[in-house]
Design an enzyme around this catalytic site. Structure first.
Site, mmCIF file in Angstrom:
data_model
loop_
_atom_site.group_PDB
_atom_site.id
_atom_site.type_symbol
_atom_site.label_atom_id
_atom_site.label_comp_id
_atom_site.label_asym_id
_atom_site.label_seq_id
_atom_site.Cartn_x
_atom_site.Cartn_y
_atom_site.Cartn_z
ATOM 1 N N CYS A 43 0.851 -1.196 0.000
ATOM 2 C CA CYS A 43 0.000 0.000 0.000
ATOM 3 C C CYS A 43 0.885 1.244 0.000
ATOM 4 C CB CYS A 43 -0.905 0.007 1.234
ATOM 5 S SG CYS A 43 -2.086 1.383 1.223
ATOM 6 N N ASP A 45 0.441 3.796 1.642
ATOM 7 C CA ASP A 45 0.385 4.394 2.978
ATOM 8 C C ASP A 45 1.784 4.693 3.538
ATOM 9 O OD1 ASP A 45 0.109 4.633 5.928
ATOM 10 O OD2 ASP A 45 -1.993 4.107 5.504
ATOM 11 N N ARG A 47 2.849 4.998 6.374
ATOM 12 C CA ARG A 47 3.221 4.329 7.625
ATOM 13 C C ARG A 47 3.723 2.905 7.413
ATOM 14 N NH1 ARG A 47 -2.563 5.257 10.109
ATOM 15 N NH2 ARG A 47 -2.958 4.558 7.983
ATOM 16 N N HIS A 99 -2.161 -3.796 5.054
ATOM 17 C CA HIS A 99 -2.059 -3.425 6.472
ATOM 18 C C HIS A 99 -3.441 -3.187 7.060
ATOM 19 C CE1 HIS A 99 -2.808 0.988 5.818
ATOM 20 N NE2 HIS A 99 -2.481 0.628 4.600
ATOM 21 N N CYS A 102 -6.394 -0.023 6.728
ATOM 22 C CA CYS A 102 -6.113 0.576 5.411
ATOM 23 C C CYS A 102 -7.255 1.509 4.974
ATOM 24 C CB CYS A 102 -5.915 -0.529 4.376
ATOM 25 S SG CYS A 102 -5.462 0.096 2.737
HETATM 26 CO CO CO Z 1 -3.511 1.272 2.970
#
Ligand code: CO
Length: 214
Positions: A43, A45, A47, A99, A102
């Protein structure tokens, strides 16, 4: 603390200097060739940074990231990355790492229109439809979301196995091994969910190409 782009450039200089001090040949070794053994599909993302959470160095993981770590069979970007990783870099493992929590999957679970990204999230809605009974049997919103996140990862691993790129490499070279992992933002731990060894049976034989030797 607010960071400026200048800060990033300064930090980069410091990093490069430190790397060279630690290992004077570090950049010379990487400059001509990369031989990663892993392709990571994760992803976007911020993090979930692949190298950081797996303690790997530049040169070790070939990376593709998008919203909600999807393997979409018409996505030329992903397919180009996959083909290059499998056929040229000859990676041994392809990891789909999603994750919990999400935002992409969360958005797909709503009935809200988000504009152009609807088209992308549509793929996750299909996963929801396939497993609706299982997801809706869970008591809380968080559990339903996290189950869809897991099912989505498993579905993307199947999508990889359904490509002629992977099937051809399985047949000719007995690689790559496919893996589905989920990362927990709460403790930084990756949990393996699913794994498909080369030649593993697919969800349905209709996806198995029968003329890949030609
Ligand atoms: Co995500």
């Amino acid at each position: 603390m607010e960071r400026t782009v200048n800060h990033l450039l300064l930090e980069n200089k410091a990093w490069a200097k430190e790397k060279k001090l630690e290992d004077p040949q570090f950049f010379d070794r990487l400059v001509n060739i990369q031989r990663p053994e892993f392709l990571w599909i994760g992803c976007s993302d911020s993090r979930v940074p692949p190298n950081e959470i797996t303690q790997t160095q530049p040169g070790e993981i070939f990376i593709h990231r998008n919203v909600a770590n999807l393997v979409v069979h018409t996505d030329l970007n992903l397919l180009s990355v996959l083909q290059y990783a499998v056929e040229v870099l000859e990676v041994k493992h392809v990891v789909v790492c999603g994750h919990y929590g999400c935002g992409g999957v969360k958005a797909a679970m709503t009935r809200h229109s988000f504009g152009i990204i609807n088209k992308w999230l549509r793929n996750i809605k299909d996963v929801y439809r396939l497993h609706q009974g299982q997801i809706e049997s869970l008591p809380t919103e968080d559990e339903r979301l996290n189950r869809l996140i897991e099912l989505n990862i498993e579905e993307q691993v199947q999508n990889l196995a359904e490509t002629s790129i992977v099937q051809k490499a399985w047949k000719k070279h007995g690689r790559p091994h496919l893996h589905g992992w989920v990362y927990d933002l709460h403790d930084g731990i990756i949990k393996p969910l699913t794994s498909l060894p080369p030649g593993a049976p697919l969800h349905h034989p209709i996806f198995e190409y029968d003329n890949l030797d030609e």
